[in-house]
Design an enzyme around this catalytic site. Sequence first.
Site, PDB file in Angstrom:
ATOM      1  N   LYS A 131       6.410  -9.692  -9.141  1.00  0.00           N
ATOM      2  CA  LYS A 131       6.801  -9.435  -7.620  1.00  0.00           C
ATOM      3  C   LYS A 131       7.314 -10.601  -7.015  1.00  0.00           C
ATOM      4  O   LYS A 131       6.847 -11.654  -7.140  1.00  0.00           O
ATOM      5  CB  LYS A 131       5.525  -8.941  -6.865  1.00  0.00           C
ATOM      6  CG  LYS A 131       5.806  -8.510  -5.344  1.00  0.00           C
ATOM      7  CD  LYS A 131       4.779  -8.081  -4.960  1.00  0.00           C
ATOM      8  CE  LYS A 131       4.781  -7.332  -3.440  1.00  0.00           C
ATOM      9  NZ  LYS A 131       3.571  -6.756  -2.654  1.00  0.00           N
ATOM     10  N   ASN A 201       1.405  -0.416  -2.204  1.00  0.00           N
ATOM     11  CA  ASN A 201       0.195  -0.282  -1.626  1.00  0.00           C
ATOM     12  C   ASN A 201       0.508  -0.624  -0.162  1.00  0.00           C
ATOM     13  O   ASN A 201       0.702  -1.902   0.218  1.00  0.00           O
ATOM     14  CB  ASN A 201      -0.908  -1.271  -1.920  1.00  0.00           C
ATOM     15  CG  ASN A 201      -1.714  -0.847  -3.117  1.00  0.00           C
ATOM     16  OD1 ASN A 201      -2.881  -0.602  -2.998  1.00  0.00           O
ATOM     17  ND2 ASN A 201      -1.054  -1.490  -4.375  1.00  0.00           N
TER      18      ASN A 201
HETATM   19  N1  CDT Z   1       1.777  -4.674  -1.169  1.00  0.00           N
HETATM   20  C1  CDT Z   1       2.586  -5.042  -0.113  1.00  0.00           C
HETATM   21  O1  CDT Z   1       3.484  -5.401  -0.684  1.00  0.00           O
HETATM   22  N2  CDT Z   1       2.292  -4.073   0.981  1.00  0.00           N
HETATM   23  C2  CDT Z   1       3.517  -4.287   1.921  1.00  0.00           C
HETATM   24  C3  CDT Z   1       2.839  -4.304   3.418  1.00  0.00           C
HETATM   25  C4  CDT Z   1       3.550  -5.146   4.095  1.00  0.00           C
HETATM   26  S1  CDT Z   1       2.499  -5.439   5.620  1.00  0.00           S
HETATM   27  C5  CDT Z   1       1.803  -7.192   5.214  1.00  0.00           C
HETATM   28  C6  CDT Z   1       4.701  -3.299   1.993  1.00  0.00           C
HETATM   29  O2  CDT Z   1       5.642  -3.883   2.482  1.00  0.00           O
HETATM   30  O3  CDT Z   1       4.218  -2.178   1.979  1.00  0.00           O
END
Ligand code: CDT
Length: 315
Positions: A131, A201
């Site tokens: 990532k 997520n």
């Molecule tokens: N896992 C992930 O990257 N979740 C983010 C949440 C953002 S809020 C801190 C997303 O962009 O969906």
Amino acid sequence: MSDGGTTGTRTLRVGAAQLGPIARDESRPAVVRRLIALLDEAADRGVELVAYPELALTTFFPRWYTDDLSGHDHYYERSMPGPDTQPLFDAARQRGIGFSLGYAELTDDGHRFNTTILVERDGSTVARFRKVHIPGHDGDEPWRPFQHLERRYFEESNDGFGVWRAFGGLVGMATCNDRRWPETYREMGLQGVELILIGYNTPIHYAPDPGQNPLQGFHNHLCMQAGAYQNGTWVVGVAKGGTEEGVESLAQSAIIAPSGQIAAQALTTGDELVVADCDLDWCRHYKETLFDFARYRRPEVYRRITAQKGVIEPC
Ligand code: CDT
């Protein structure tokens, strides 16, 4: 599925294997059994490639603050496959199905990445993606109803966005927050990508600005549909949804066509296989017309995009 009545010869049946919540105390073997159950359904439905979500082997542990990361090493994989995940690799190879799988990676030299592996139908590893855009925070913020400590648990990868020849086409990966950034798709679009696999997520409650909560579903599809259309590529977005350890997360897994249209979408917030036939030749309709990059792009006037990080307003 293809537009304009043309049926391509490179049609790949893809399954987005959405997961419902994974409890904090759910064992790795129990989770792998859930993944294999979805794989069995995929086999019955003739699916050739299954995409699993981000951090598909554990609960979303970055919601808990810790001073000592090593106390959380059990959430990370030191090898892939490892003893607990080997049954998934075996089951997929026996069924002739490829897959992408998100997991927390702990390297031999102690680096921690939010990683996705891509495996071909014969069991060979195609690529590993780490990532790039790590959201949230790294310090303890107990005022939040729950925390999003990805920046404590994971490093930003500098590997960028690769594209690989696999599954009869050009395949790339991104992870969750990466999907919100147009650069993610364009980096892969410039390598001719035809299918992007994205696990996520996404908590519905966004503590820094809860006004965005009702828009989470809209924003999820907005960014993936735009990325698909503007680069003439299929996009598979696959969620871990439902209420996990008290945190409600977005489901809405979707397979999106190069036109930007949603070809198939999850109906539930739990374990569910979403299937679509992805005609990779459909990508050409967009890549060779409106988004013919070689003809129409103007990189000489896009210099800020790589030269500058934050906003610099004019004087
Ligand atoms: N896992 C992930 O990257 N979740 C983010 C949440 C953002 S809020 C801190 C997303 O962009 O969906």
